[in-house]
Design a protein around this motif. Sequence first.
Motif, short mmCIF file in Angstrom:
data_model
loop_
_atom_site.label_atom_id
_atom_site.label_comp_id
_atom_site.label_asym_id
_atom_site.label_seq_id
_atom_site.Cartn_x
_atom_site.Cartn_y
_atom_site.Cartn_z
N HIS A 1 9.04 -17.81 4.25
CA HIS A 1 8.56 -16.45 4.51
C HIS A 1 9.48 -15.73 5.48
CE1 HIS A 1 6.26 -13.42 6.80
NE2 HIS A 1 5.66 -13.19 5.63
N GLN B 1 11.72 -12.61 4.30
CA GLN B 1 11.47 -11.32 4.96
C GLN B 1 12.77 -10.71 5.44
OE1 GLN B 1 8.06 -10.09 5.59
NE2 GLN B 1 9.17 -8.19 5.95
N LEU C 1 14.89 -8.55 2.92
CA LEU C 1 14.48 -7.22 2.50
C LEU C 1 15.38 -6.16 3.10
CD1 LEU C 1 10.57 -7.43 2.74
CD2 LEU C 1 12.05 -7.92 0.80
N SER D 1 9.64 -2.76 5.75
CA SER D 1 8.52 -3.61 5.36
C SER D 1 7.20 -2.87 5.50
CB SER D 1 8.49 -4.88 6.21
OG SER D 1 7.43 -5.70 5.84
N GLY D 2 6.37 -2.97 4.44
CA GLY D 2 5.05 -2.35 4.47
C GLY D 2 5.02 -0.88 4.16
N GLU E 1 11.05 -5.03 -4.05
CA GLU E 1 10.67 -5.49 -2.72
C GLU E 1 9.17 -5.32 -2.47
OE1 GLU E 1 13.10 -3.77 0.31
OE2 GLU E 1 14.85 -4.97 -0.23
N GLU F 1 6.71 -8.39 -1.64
CA GLU F 1 5.81 -8.42 -0.48
C GLU F 1 4.37 -8.75 -0.89
OE1 GLU F 1 6.06 -4.80 1.71
OE2 GLU F 1 7.67 -5.53 3.00
N ARG F 2 3.92 -8.07 -1.97
CA ARG F 2 2.53 -8.23 -2.40
C ARG F 2 2.26 -9.62 -2.99
NH1 ARG F 2 2.40 -4.74 -6.47
NH2 ARG F 2 2.66 -6.42 -7.99
N LEU G 1 5.40 -12.71 -0.34
CA LEU G 1 5.43 -12.75 1.13
C LEU G 1 4.02 -12.80 1.74
CD1 LEU G 1 8.39 -10.34 1.93
CD2 LEU G 1 8.25 -12.76 2.45
N GLN G 2 3.14 -11.94 1.28
CA GLN G 2 1.79 -11.94 1.84
C GLN G 2 1.05 -13.25 1.58
OE1 GLN G 2 -0.24 -8.37 0.57
NE2 GLN G 2 1.28 -7.02 1.52
#
Length: 452
Positions: A50, A54, A57, A61-62, A116, A120-121, A124-125
């Motif tokens: 992770h 991260q 990217l 992020s987010g 990306e 993330e969805r 990564l999460q």
Amino acid sequence: MMKRQLHRMRQLAQTGSLGRTPETAEFLGEDLLQVEQRLEPAKRAAHNVHKRLQACLQGQSGADMDKRVKKLPLMALSTTMAESFKELDPDSSMGKALEMSCAIQNQLARILAEFEMTLERDVLQPLSRLSEEELPAILKHKKSLQKLVSDWNTLKSRLSQATKNSGSSQGLGGGPGSHSHTTMANKVETLKEEEEELKRKVEQCRDEYLADLYHFVTKEDSYANYFIHLLEIQADYHRRSLSSLDTALAELRENHGQADHSPSMTATHFPRVYGVSLATHLQELGREIALPIEACVMMLLSEGMKEEGLFRLAAGASVLKRLKQTMASDPHSLEEFCSDPHAMAGALKSYLRELPEPLMTFDLYDDWMRAASLKEPGARLQALQEVCSRLPPENLSNLRYLMKFLARLAEEQEVNKMTPSNIAIVLGPNLLWPPEKEGTEPARELGSQTLC
């Protein structure tokens, strides 16, 4: 106190290098012991991957799509190309190449941003939850069980010693009624009660920990899928990027005379899409709904319903040109344009506008205008329905298909700002215009009255 600390140190020293502990080993079979040994490595793997992923990217992020795209290096490159293009002759070879390159970098940036966000969805999460919540919760139960078992063993030792001492005091002449015997007996009883209570807590904690281990076993395949899904997302990203680049390169080479003009290439026949009558297009492709109408509607339903100013804001000229060419030559590659709703809307408007005869037909132009001019809403609706029923079958099918989509679009007007009135203004002139009279230009601006 010193003895208790030494006892705890001996227990810690007995912990195996693979994570086995005497406190939990006595409750676990060989299979669950192996599962227990996988907990810490799994937590470290999820955490490390992770963290490194991260760092890969490029976007914020987010952030949402627009904010993320703006921060990407590819978008900065596209912006620089756009600024440089303004200083060049747009008809020059360099100007055309730079304009196309600018559009492609923009498109690649959007594809990267979507990649990306999906990463993330979907990867990564879940990895974060696994390393920061799910596995730590199991390990916390393990530590709680170890502590309880250790305390329980200590208490059992004290109880055993107290029982021996009680027996010894009685043997040394302290009868059952003596003060020392009574005190010792009370202590033994208290320790027994404490031992029973601690045993109950150990059993409860043991059951929770076993349930955690069984749950981990059932979820291990799901955890492995995080890494498989990572590769699938990467593969899709590279395929979409490569498809966009291949299409752009083909057009650039064609414009610069570098394409292969062998007979096998020049003889390739593509069905006519733009600029031909609706009936001809449908007959050549064996369709009921025109390809540009259906393809653009399907992609807009998927990606563009909340896009502000749809059909009102113009798409980039080079992107729109490539999209129209792809529509005729390789409709299966249209997916690369999904990230640009304005290009899809532009391609749909362009198809309607380039029809030799409007979708609502020249023959019914006067009837449409008379029906639209009626003041009373009920009478106007009835008159419009009557005219609609006199459309040729293929025109009626395509108009009905389009109107259902526009009704869906209007449902999102709070977000996309496309009210029925705004839709009529931007699309009406592309659905109906009067037939040309000799010596006059076509007056397409009147078409919006019909849809209002």
